[in-house]
Design a protein around this motif. Structure first.
Motif, short mmCIF file in Angstrom:
data_model
loop_
_atom_site.label_atom_id
_atom_site.label_comp_id
_atom_site.label_asym_id
_atom_site.label_seq_id
_atom_site.Cartn_x
_atom_site.Cartn_y
_atom_site.Cartn_z
N TYR A 242 90.47 -88.80 15.70
CA TYR A 242 89.36 -89.65 16.13
C TYR A 242 89.88 -90.79 17.02
O TYR A 242 91.01 -91.23 16.87
CB TYR A 242 88.62 -90.22 14.91
CG TYR A 242 87.82 -89.20 14.17
CD1 TYR A 242 88.41 -88.33 13.25
CD2 TYR A 242 86.45 -89.07 14.41
CE1 TYR A 242 87.66 -87.36 12.60
CE2 TYR A 242 85.69 -88.11 13.75
CZ TYR A 242 86.31 -87.26 12.85
OH TYR A 242 85.56 -86.31 12.20
N HIS B 85 87.54 -91.01 1.60
CA HIS B 85 86.77 -89.80 1.35
C HIS B 85 87.68 -88.57 1.37
O HIS B 85 87.62 -87.71 0.49
CB HIS B 85 85.68 -89.68 2.42
CG HIS B 85 84.81 -88.48 2.27
ND1 HIS B 85 83.45 -88.57 2.06
CD2 HIS B 85 85.09 -87.15 2.30
CE1 HIS B 85 82.93 -87.36 1.98
NE2 HIS B 85 83.91 -86.47 2.13
N ASP C 126 86.17 -78.48 11.07
CA ASP C 126 85.08 -79.47 11.15
C ASP C 126 85.60 -80.84 11.58
O ASP C 126 85.03 -81.48 12.47
CB ASP C 126 84.38 -79.55 9.79
CG ASP C 126 83.33 -80.64 9.75
OD1 ASP C 126 83.63 -81.74 9.25
OD2 ASP C 126 82.21 -80.39 10.25
N GLY D 136 80.34 -92.10 0.79
CA GLY D 136 80.39 -90.77 1.40
C GLY D 136 80.74 -89.65 0.43
O GLY D 136 80.07 -88.60 0.43
N TYR D 137 81.75 -89.85 -0.35
CA TYR D 137 82.17 -88.77 -1.25
C TYR D 137 81.11 -88.50 -2.30
O TYR D 137 80.80 -87.35 -2.61
CB TYR D 137 83.50 -89.13 -1.90
CG TYR D 137 84.08 -88.00 -2.71
CD1 TYR D 137 84.11 -88.07 -4.11
CD2 TYR D 137 84.56 -86.85 -2.09
CE1 TYR D 137 84.63 -87.03 -4.85
CE2 TYR D 137 85.08 -85.81 -2.82
CZ TYR D 137 85.12 -85.91 -4.21
OH TYR D 137 85.63 -84.87 -4.94
N THR E 188 78.32 -86.41 -0.81
CA THR E 188 78.59 -84.97 -0.69
C THR E 188 78.52 -84.30 -2.05
O THR E 188 78.04 -83.16 -2.17
CB THR E 188 79.97 -84.72 -0.07
OG1 THR E 188 80.98 -85.38 -0.83
CG2 THR E 188 80.01 -85.20 1.37
N GLN E 189 78.99 -84.99 -3.08
CA GLN E 189 78.92 -84.42 -4.43
C GLN E 189 77.48 -84.26 -4.86
O GLN E 189 77.09 -83.24 -5.45
CB GLN E 189 79.67 -85.32 -5.43
CG GLN E 189 81.16 -85.45 -5.17
CD GLN E 189 81.90 -84.14 -5.38
OE1 GLN E 189 82.15 -83.42 -4.44
NE2 GLN E 189 82.23 -83.85 -6.60
N ARG F 158 77.66 -77.72 0.83
CA ARG F 158 78.81 -78.62 0.95
C ARG F 158 78.84 -79.18 2.37
O ARG F 158 78.95 -78.42 3.33
CB ARG F 158 80.10 -77.88 0.64
CG ARG F 158 81.34 -78.78 0.66
CD ARG F 158 82.61 -77.95 0.48
NE ARG F 158 82.65 -77.27 -0.81
CZ ARG F 158 83.02 -77.85 -1.96
NH1 ARG F 158 83.38 -79.13 -1.98
NH2 ARG F 158 83.03 -77.14 -3.08
N ILE F 159 78.76 -80.49 2.49
CA ILE F 159 78.84 -81.13 3.81
C ILE F 159 80.28 -81.50 4.08
O ILE F 159 80.90 -82.24 3.30
CB ILE F 159 77.96 -82.40 3.89
CG1 ILE F 159 76.52 -82.07 3.47
CG2 ILE F 159 77.98 -82.96 5.30
CD1 ILE F 159 75.62 -83.29 3.42
N ALA F 160 80.83 -80.99 5.17
CA ALA F 160 82.23 -81.29 5.52
C ALA F 160 82.35 -82.74 6.01
O ALA F 160 81.37 -83.30 6.51
CB ALA F 160 82.71 -80.33 6.59
N PRO F 161 83.52 -83.33 5.86
CA PRO F 161 83.68 -84.76 6.21
C PRO F 161 83.32 -85.09 7.65
O PRO F 161 82.68 -86.12 7.91
CB PRO F 161 85.17 -85.03 5.95
CG PRO F 161 85.60 -83.97 5.01
CD PRO F 161 84.76 -82.78 5.29
N GLY F 162 83.74 -84.26 8.58
CA GLY F 162 83.43 -84.54 9.97
C GLY F 162 81.94 -84.57 10.23
O GLY F 162 81.43 -85.48 10.90
N SER F 163 81.23 -83.58 9.71
CA SER F 163 79.78 -83.52 9.87
C SER F 163 79.11 -84.69 9.17
O SER F 163 78.15 -85.27 9.69
CB SER F 163 79.24 -82.21 9.31
OG SER F 163 79.84 -81.10 9.94
N LEU F 164 79.62 -85.05 7.99
CA LEU F 164 79.03 -86.14 7.22
C LEU F 164 79.07 -87.46 7.98
O LEU F 164 78.04 -88.12 8.13
CB LEU F 164 79.75 -86.29 5.88
CG LEU F 164 79.34 -87.50 5.05
CD1 LEU F 164 77.94 -87.30 4.48
CD2 LEU F 164 80.33 -87.76 3.92
N TYR F 165 80.23 -87.81 8.46
CA TYR F 165 80.36 -89.11 9.12
C TYR F 165 79.71 -89.15 10.49
O TYR F 165 79.27 -90.21 10.94
CB TYR F 165 81.83 -89.55 9.15
CG TYR F 165 82.25 -90.09 7.82
CD1 TYR F 165 82.75 -89.25 6.83
CD2 TYR F 165 82.07 -91.44 7.51
CE1 TYR F 165 83.08 -89.74 5.58
CE2 TYR F 165 82.40 -91.94 6.27
CZ TYR F 165 82.90 -91.08 5.30
OH TYR F 165 83.22 -91.58 4.06
#
Lengths: 389, 110
Positions: free
Chosen positions: A27, A42, A59, B30-31, B34-35, B44-51
């Motif tokens: 990033y 996270h 991802d 964030g974590y 997703t949980q 399951r939302i991946a970290p990149g997509s989440l943020y």
């Protein structure tokens, strides 16, 4: 980027943290300043729960790149420019490749034929005429049809067969039809091997190629000529036409009942006329030349014919006959008179030829050509007379 | 559906509406997000997509971060976010209701 050292942080271990920080590097700096800490925290929890995940890696990398595009204008411009260039280049290359894929074969016609020029043939005999051509493309083509290109004023022989051979140049073949190449002549046709018929066949072109025609000349005492061939062929499903032209030396076949190998005078005259007609076309003259051009040309033919038959002077009738044969549209009306005379012991003829305007006339003469002892063919040109009265 | 609401709903994509739903019952980092999403939806939302979604929703004013001493920064739903989620779920309920009615009528599902 500052980290708060908590017990939880210590418990995750430095290896996991290093991995998480490694992912963060995808990033840009500006994004890391906003979300870096929570993102690492996270990821540490995720990596403990699921140490390995290809989808997660893809991802993170993908969104990291998109974040860079969003935050870094220069990178965005560079990516768009590169993408546009690649697309344009791909389209251009694809167009070129596709164009070449279906392109017609580029050929170079043979520099005149040595086989078949000035042949004598009986009407019930099949003779062969060979036309060679060169190509840089080693393509496979399917020959659909061929058509003999006629020569002005000559009959077109009947085509009874067509054969093809790659890697061969023209050869004098004394074995009639079908053509058989002598032993050891080409790599593809060694031995007494008949060549395959060409029409409807798929042939593999080589650097040099030959098309042989089996021809019949049905009417006695007439001359037939082959000025070239128009070949229709298919390449990768697309139909094309190529012209194999031998206009500098058209093949002439005289239908004669004599079995003697010596060319009769009339046939020799026909060969001369064929060469002259071919030269006239090659000089870029229009299909229907002007009356003055026709007149000068038929005057030349008449002189040549007169010399071949023993120096007699051509008559206006001779001129008109030749004009009607070779130029049926424009005729020889432009020649108003022919006068034979002797100038310093040399034969000379004068033609009064009407100029391009119907109201003006001009007088044209032969030059003082050389006459051989045996009355052979003389190089004659029609020139403007040195003085006119 | 008003134009303004339609715009809000159209801005909410798959991952974003899962986030809004998760935040509807309280703030989460964030974590935990997703949980929670994994638990109620199986996704399951991946970290990149989440943020990426969190950044976009924050920019649209539908969620807001909460100052925290912890590294993991929690987020909460804003009033605008709640309104957008409400409209979205209403549309989903209408769709579900109509679909169920037609299914029962034509296919004899109960």
């Amino acid at each position: 980027m500052a980290f708060l050292v908590s017990r939880e942080h210590l418990e995750t271990g430095s290896a996991t943290t290093r991995r998480a920080q490694g992912y963060l590097r995808w990033y840009p700096q500006a994004w890391r300043e906003c979300y870096g800490e929570e993102f690492v925290a996270h990821l540490e929890a995720e990596l403990l729960e699921r140490p390995v995940s290809v989808l997660r890696t893809v991802d993170i990398v993908g969104h990291g790149f998109l974040a860079r595009l969003s935050f870094q204008r220069g990178l965005r411009v560079a990516v768009w420019a590169t993408t546009a260039f690649v697309l344009v280049a791909a389209v251009a290359v694809g167009a070129i490749v596709l164009t070449q894929y279906w392109a017609p074969v580029s050929i170079t016609s043979g520099a005149g034929g040595v086989s078949g020029v000035g042949l004598l043939a009986r009407p019930n005999q099949i003779n062969d005429v060979a036309l060679n051509f060169s190509t840089r493309s080693h393509a496979s083509v399917r020959i659909m049809s061929i058509a003999v290109l006629p020569l002005r004023g000559f009959r077109v022989p009947e085509v009874v067969g067509v054969a093809f051979a790659p890697h061969a140049s023209e050869l004098i073949n004394a074995r009639g039809w079908p053509v058989r190449l002598p032993k050891g002549v080409t790599p593809r046709a060694e031995g007494d091997t008949p060549l395959a018929p060409a029409i409807g066949a798929t042939v593999n072109l080589a650097r040099t190629n030959v098309l042989w025609l089996g021809l019949r000349v049905p009417t006695l005492h007439h001359a037939y000529a082959v000025d070239g061939l128009r070949v229709t062929y298919e390449r990768r499903g697309v139909s094309h036409t190529m012209t194999i032209n031998q206009s500098t030396a058209p093949d002439v076949i005289c239908a004669n009942s004599s079995s003697s190998g010596q060319l009769p005078t009339w046939c020799a005259q026909e060969i001369t006329a064929a060469g002259a007609i071919a030269s006239l076309s090659a000089a870029g003259n229009p299909a229907q030349p002007s009356p003055a051009t026709v007149a000068r040309f038929v005057a030349q033919l008449a002189l040549s014919e007169a010399q071949a038959t023993g120096h007699r002077a051509p008559t206006i009738g001779d001129v008109r006959r030749l004009a009607a044969r070779f130029f049926p549209v424009t005729h020889g009306d432009a020649i108003q008179s022919v006068t034979g005379l002797v100038n310093a012991g040399k034969p000379e003829w004068r033609f009064v030829i009407r100029g391009s305007s119907s109201t003006s006339t001009s007088v044209h003469c032969t030059n003082r050509g050389r006459v051989t002892a045996g009355g052979g063919i003389i190089a004659i040109a029609v020139v403007t007379c040195p003085s006119q009265r | 559906m008003t134009k303004k609401t339609a715009e809000g709903v159209s801005r909410v994509t798959g991952v974003a509406h899962l986030i809004l739903t998760s935040l509807a019952d309280g703030e989460k980092h964030g974590y935990a997000l997703t949980q929670d999403v994994m638990q109620f939806s199986g996704i399951r939302i991946a970290p990149g997509s989440l943020y990426e979604a969190l950044a976009r929703l924050e920019g649209q004013g539908l969620i807001e971060p909460i100052t925290s001493t912890d590294r993991r920064r929690p987020y909460r739903l804003t009033a605008a976010g709640a309104a957008v989620l409400d409209e979205f779920l209403s549309a989903q309920e209408q769709l579900a209701s109509e679909g169920r009615r037609r299914l029962c009528a034509s296919w004899r599902f109960s």
